[in-house]
Design a protein around this motif. Structure first.
Motif, PDB file in Angstrom:
ATOM      1  N   ASP A   1       0.881  -1.169   0.000  1.00 41.23           N
ATOM      2  CA  ASP A   1       0.000   0.000   0.000  1.00 41.23           C
ATOM      3  C   ASP A   1       0.918   1.219   0.000  1.00 41.23           C
ATOM      4  N   ALA A   2       0.356   2.402   0.124  1.00 38.08           N
ATOM      5  CA  ALA A   2       1.166   3.615   0.003  1.00 38.08           C
ATOM      6  C   ALA A   2       2.237   3.735   1.083  1.00 38.08           C
ATOM      7  N   ALA A   3       2.043   3.087   2.229  1.00 39.82           N
ATOM      8  CA  ALA A   3       2.978   3.231   3.348  1.00 39.82           C
ATOM      9  C   ALA A   3       3.806   1.991   3.628  1.00 39.82           C
ATOM     10  N   THR A   4       3.445   0.854   3.055  1.00 41.16           N
ATOM     11  CA  THR A   4       4.083  -0.410   3.426  1.00 41.16           C
ATOM     12  C   THR A   4       4.657  -1.122   2.213  1.00 41.16           C
ATOM     13  N   ALA A   5       5.920  -1.503   2.342  1.00 39.38           N
ATOM     14  CA  ALA A   5       6.582  -2.332   1.331  1.00 39.38           C
ATOM     15  C   ALA A   5       6.761  -3.722   1.912  1.00 39.38           C
ATOM     16  N   GLU A   6       6.873  -4.695   1.027  1.00 38.74           N
ATOM     17  CA  GLU A   6       7.152  -6.062   1.456  1.00 38.74           C
ATOM     18  C   GLU A   6       8.511  -6.487   0.915  1.00 38.74           C
ATOM     19  N   LEU A   7       9.333  -7.029   1.792  1.00 41.37           N
ATOM     20  CA  LEU A   7      10.640  -7.575   1.440  1.00 41.37           C
ATOM     21  C   LEU A   7      10.445  -9.029   1.042  1.00 41.37           C
ATOM     22  N   THR A   8      11.088  -9.443  -0.037  1.00 40.25           N
ATOM     23  CA  THR A   8      10.919 -10.809  -0.513  1.00 40.25           C
ATOM     24  C   THR A   8      12.182 -11.283  -1.229  1.00 40.25           C
ATOM     25  N   ARG A   9      12.292 -12.589  -1.398  1.00 42.23           N
ATOM     26  CA  ARG A   9      13.348 -13.211  -2.196  1.00 42.23           C
ATOM     27  C   ARG A   9      14.768 -12.894  -1.743  1.00 42.23           C
ATOM     28  N   VAL A  10      15.012 -12.808  -0.450  1.00 42.66           N
ATOM     29  CA  VAL A  10      16.378 -12.566   0.023  1.00 42.66           C
ATOM     30  C   VAL A  10      17.173 -13.854  -0.177  1.00 42.66           C
ATOM     31  N   TYR A  11      18.216 -13.760  -0.975  1.00 40.20           N
ATOM     32  CA  TYR A  11      19.007 -14.945  -1.310  1.00 40.20           C
ATOM     33  C   TYR A  11      20.453 -14.555  -1.573  1.00 40.20           C
ATOM     34  N   VAL A  12      21.369 -15.339  -0.994  1.00 44.91           N
ATOM     35  CA  VAL A  12      22.796 -15.212  -1.265  1.00 44.91           C
ATOM     36  C   VAL A  12      23.299 -16.605  -1.620  1.00 44.91           C
ATOM     37  N   ARG A  13      24.100 -16.688  -2.667  1.00 42.66           N
ATOM     38  CA  ARG A  13      24.654 -17.983  -3.063  1.00 42.66           C
ATOM     39  C   ARG A  13      25.350 -18.641  -1.876  1.00 42.66           C
ATOM     40  N   PRO A  14      25.141 -19.934  -1.679  1.00 44.90           N
ATOM     41  CA  PRO A  14      25.669 -20.615  -0.484  1.00 44.90           C
ATOM     42  C   PRO A  14      27.158 -20.408  -0.231  1.00 44.90           C
ATOM     43  N   GLU A  15      27.966 -20.427  -1.266  1.00 45.43           N
ATOM     44  CA  GLU A  15      29.411 -20.300  -1.068  1.00 45.43           C
ATOM     45  C   GLU A  15      29.840 -18.906  -0.625  1.00 45.43           C
ATOM     46  N   LEU A  16      28.923 -17.928  -0.682  1.00 43.28           N
ATOM     47  CA  LEU A  16      29.248 -16.557  -0.273  1.00 43.28           C
ATOM     48  C   LEU A  16      28.566 -16.146   1.027  1.00 43.28           C
ATOM     49  N   ARG A  17      27.866 -17.044   1.648  1.00 39.88           N
ATOM     50  CA  ARG A  17      27.184 -16.721   2.902  1.00 39.88           C
ATOM     51  C   ARG A  17      28.202 -16.502   4.015  1.00 39.88           C
ATOM     52  N   GLY A  18      27.806 -15.669   4.967  1.00 49.97           N
ATOM     53  CA  GLY A  18      28.688 -15.358   6.079  1.00 49.97           C
ATOM     54  C   GLY A  18      29.658 -14.227   5.785  1.00 49.97           C
ATOM     55  N   ARG A  19      29.478 -13.548   4.665  1.00 48.43           N
ATOM     56  CA  ARG A  19      30.373 -12.453   4.276  1.00 48.43           C
ATOM     57  C   ARG A  19      29.678 -11.095   4.260  1.00 48.43           C
ATOM     58  N   GLY A  20      28.468 -11.031   4.827  1.00 54.87           N
ATOM     59  CA  GLY A  20      27.772  -9.749   4.924  1.00 54.87           C
ATOM     60  C   GLY A  20      26.828  -9.427   3.786  1.00 54.87           C
ATOM     61  N   GLY A  21      26.684 -10.305   2.829  1.00 59.37           N
ATOM     62  CA  GLY A  21      25.843 -10.020   1.672  1.00 59.37           C
ATOM     63  C   GLY A  21      24.364  -9.930   1.978  1.00 59.37           C
ATOM     64  N   ALA A  22      23.859 -10.782   2.850  1.00 59.98           N
ATOM     65  CA  ALA A  22      22.424 -10.763   3.160  1.00 59.98           C
ATOM     66  C   ALA A  22      22.036  -9.461   3.848  1.00 59.98           C
ATOM     67  N   ALA A  23      22.827  -9.031   4.820  1.00 59.62           N
ATOM     68  CA  ALA A  23      22.528  -7.764   5.503  1.00 59.62           C
ATOM     69  C   ALA A  23      22.600  -6.598   4.523  1.00 59.62           C
ATOM     70  N   LEU A  24      23.590  -6.631   3.645  1.00 61.72           N
ATOM     71  CA  LEU A  24      23.713  -5.590   2.626  1.00 61.72           C
ATOM     72  C   LEU A  24      22.482  -5.550   1.729  1.00 61.72           C
ATOM     73  N   LEU A  25      22.007  -6.723   1.304  1.00 63.65           N
ATOM     74  CA  LEU A  25      20.812  -6.788   0.463  1.00 63.65           C
ATOM     75  C   LEU A  25      19.581  -6.252   1.186  1.00 63.65           C
ATOM     76  N   VAL A  26      19.398  -6.642   2.442  1.00 66.83           N
ATOM     77  CA  VAL A  26      18.224  -6.174   3.197  1.00 66.83           C
ATOM     78  C   VAL A  26      18.279  -4.655   3.353  1.00 66.83           C
ATOM     79  N   ARG A  27      19.436  -4.126   3.689  1.00 69.08           N
ATOM     80  CA  ARG A  27      19.547  -2.659   3.839  1.00 69.08           C
ATOM     81  C   ARG A  27      19.296  -1.943   2.502  1.00 69.08           C
TER      82      ARG A  27
END
Length: 173
Positions: free
Chosen positions: A88-114
């Motif tokens: 709606d005009a005030a609310t967004a939905e976050l979806t499809r957060v994904y980082v390739r398995p071999e790159l997890r733990g390197r800060g990519g997911a937090a970067l994507l969410v931000r």
């Protein structure tokens, strides 16, 4: 001297049908479906089921003007993806957060969410919501670490078991 890991990451909006976005969506669907089927049926996703899932969720709601698809790159290579869409005009939905398995733990997911939060603000949203499943414990931990709080359901998505929200302003959600 090795540069900090954060300098290896970048995010940018991407067309839904770009080769990077398409490959990352397929990898996301494969992993998320395999996890569900392994949990409940002890098997991996049947290829025909995977193709139906991919076709059923083309992501057109993540395209401008009411949404954005973002791709993260690590060292210039496609590494992860996420999207936001206005509910709606005030609310967004976050979806499809994904980082390739071999790159997890390197800060990519937090970067994507931000980056998705910034994209939601640019769309005019004052808060952001999401849903996830119980078995996605890594995702739930990430959202809690980034300031998301569990909320009442905001949708009736068939696999949703937890709902989260966060204010994109200084006010509480």
């Amino acid at each position: 001297m090795t540069p900090p890991a954060a300098t290896a990451w970048s995010t940018a909006p991407e067309a839904l049908d770009s080769p990077a976005a398409t490959a990352l969506w397929r990898a996301y669907c494969t992993e998320i479906n395999d996890r569900w089927y392994l949990r409940y049926e002890g098997r991996r996703t049947d290829p025909a089921e995977l193709e139906r899932e991919i076709a059923a969720q083309p992501g057109t709601d993540l395209a401008p003007p009411r949404g954005r698809l973002l791709v993260a790159r690590y060292g210039g290579e496609p590494a992860g993806t996420t999207g936001v869409r206005l509910l709606d005009a005030a609310t967004a939905e976050l979806t499809r957060v994904y980082v390739r398995p071999e790159l997890r733990g390197r800060g990519g997911a937090a970067l994507l969410v931000r980056a998705a939060e910034d994209a939601a603000r640019a769309l005019g949203a004052r808060r952001i919501a999401l849903d996830t499943r119980s078995d996605l414990v890594e995702a739930r931990a990430l959202y809690a670490r980034l300031g998301y709080a569990e909320t009442a359901p905001h949708n009736d998505a068939p696999y949703a078991e937890h709902w989260f929200g966060k204010s994109l302003t200084t006010r509480a959600f």
